[in-house]
Scaffold this active site. Structure first.
Site, mmCIF file in Angstrom:
data_model
loop_
_atom_site.group_PDB
_atom_site.id
_atom_site.type_symbol
_atom_site.label_atom_id
_atom_site.label_comp_id
_atom_site.label_asym_id
_atom_site.label_seq_id
_atom_site.Cartn_x
_atom_site.Cartn_y
_atom_site.Cartn_z
ATOM 1 N N ALA A 74 0.701 -1.615 0.298
ATOM 2 C CA ALA A 74 0.224 0.056 -0.195
ATOM 3 C C ALA A 74 0.967 1.246 -0.403
ATOM 4 O O ALA A 74 0.642 2.089 -0.753
ATOM 5 C CB ALA A 74 -0.936 0.042 1.124
ATOM 6 N N GLU A 75 2.107 1.309 0.972
ATOM 7 C CA GLU A 75 2.741 2.755 1.168
ATOM 8 C C GLU A 75 3.147 2.723 0.026
ATOM 9 O O GLU A 75 3.490 3.924 -0.478
ATOM 10 C CB GLU A 75 3.315 2.429 1.943
ATOM 11 C CG GLU A 75 4.185 4.246 2.316
ATOM 12 C CD GLU A 75 5.237 3.991 4.183
ATOM 13 O OE1 GLU A 75 5.491 4.886 3.797
ATOM 14 O OE2 GLU A 75 4.099 3.266 4.434
ATOM 15 N N THR A 76 3.999 1.524 -0.457
ATOM 16 C CA THR A 76 4.571 2.087 -2.351
ATOM 17 C C THR A 76 3.683 2.544 -2.967
ATOM 18 O O THR A 76 4.393 3.447 -3.775
ATOM 19 C CB THR A 76 5.410 0.535 -2.365
ATOM 20 O OG1 THR A 76 6.233 -0.323 -1.802
ATOM 21 C CG2 THR A 76 5.980 0.347 -4.285
ATOM 22 N N SER A 79 2.257 6.143 -2.793
ATOM 23 C CA SER A 79 4.131 6.642 -3.048
ATOM 24 C C SER A 79 4.152 6.917 -4.384
ATOM 25 O O SER A 79 4.866 8.347 -3.865
ATOM 26 C CB SER A 79 5.112 6.459 -2.335
ATOM 27 O OG SER A 79 5.063 6.030 -0.842
#
Length: 157
Positions: A74-76, A79
Site C-alpha cells: 500500500a505505501e509503495t 507513494s
C-alpha cells in the site's frame, strides 16, 4: 528493481520526467524492501497506480499474508502516485498510513490499486485497495504523503 521494465507510464509522465535522464521504472519501483518482497509496480500514473505481490514469502507464522506486507504494498503504490502527482520538483514523504485488513489469504498473487482521495500542493492522499486473485478485498489502506520541494539532483543519489 525486480522486473520493473513492464511498468506502464502515460506519455505525459514520460515527457515530464524525460529531461532528467532517469530510469523511471527504477525510480518508481518498490525499492530494496519491495524487491525482497517481489513487489512489482505494473502501472503508474498520478490518478492510478497498480502493483502486485506474491503471498508466498510474505506470510506470518500462521501462513496468512502478513499485514505488514500489505502495508508495504500500500505505501509503495500510494507513494508512487504522490510522487507522480508532485512531479520532478517534489519528493513524497509518507506521514500517515492506516490499513484495515478484511480477510486473509494463504497463496496466490495480490493486487493493489491506489487512487487519489486528495491531490494538493503540499499533501497527497491515496486510497489503496488490495485484492486477491478472485477479486476479493483483503485490505483497504489510506496513505497521506507530504510533498516537499527537492532539487532534481537528489534523484541521482
Amino acid at each position: 528493481m525486480g522486473e520493473q521494465s513492464t511498468t506502464k507510464f502515460p506519455q505525459e509522465i514520460l515527457d515530464q520526467w524525460a529531461g532528467l535522464g532517469l530510469d523511471l521504472a527504477a525510480l518508481f519501483s518498490a525499492g530494496h524492501l519491495g524487491e525482497r518482497m517481489s513487489v512489482q509496480v505494473t502501472e503508474a500514473a498520478p490518478d492510478r497506480v497498480v502493483g502486485t505481490m506474491p503471498v508466498e514469502g510474505n506470510t506470518q507464522p500462521y501462513g496468512l499474508l502478513h499485514g505488514g506486507a500489505s502495508a508495504v504494498l500500500a505505501e509503495t503504490l500510494g507513494s508512487v502516485g504522490a510522487m507522480l502527482h508532485g512531479g520532478p520538483t517534489k519528493l513524497a514523504v509518507g506521514v500517515d498510513l492506516n490499513c484495515t485488513h478484511h480477510r486473509g489469504t494463504r497463496s496466490g498473487l495480490v493486487t493493489g490499486v491506489a487512487t487519489p482521495v486528495h491531490r494538493g500542493r503540499s499533501t497527497a492522499t491515496y486510497e489503496i485497495v488490495i485484492t486477491d486473485e478472485h477479486d476479493k478485498r483483503l485490505c483497504t489502506a489510506r496513505l497521506t504523503c507530504m510533498l516537499r520541494d527537492v532539487d532534481t539532483d537528489a534523484y541521482r543519489g
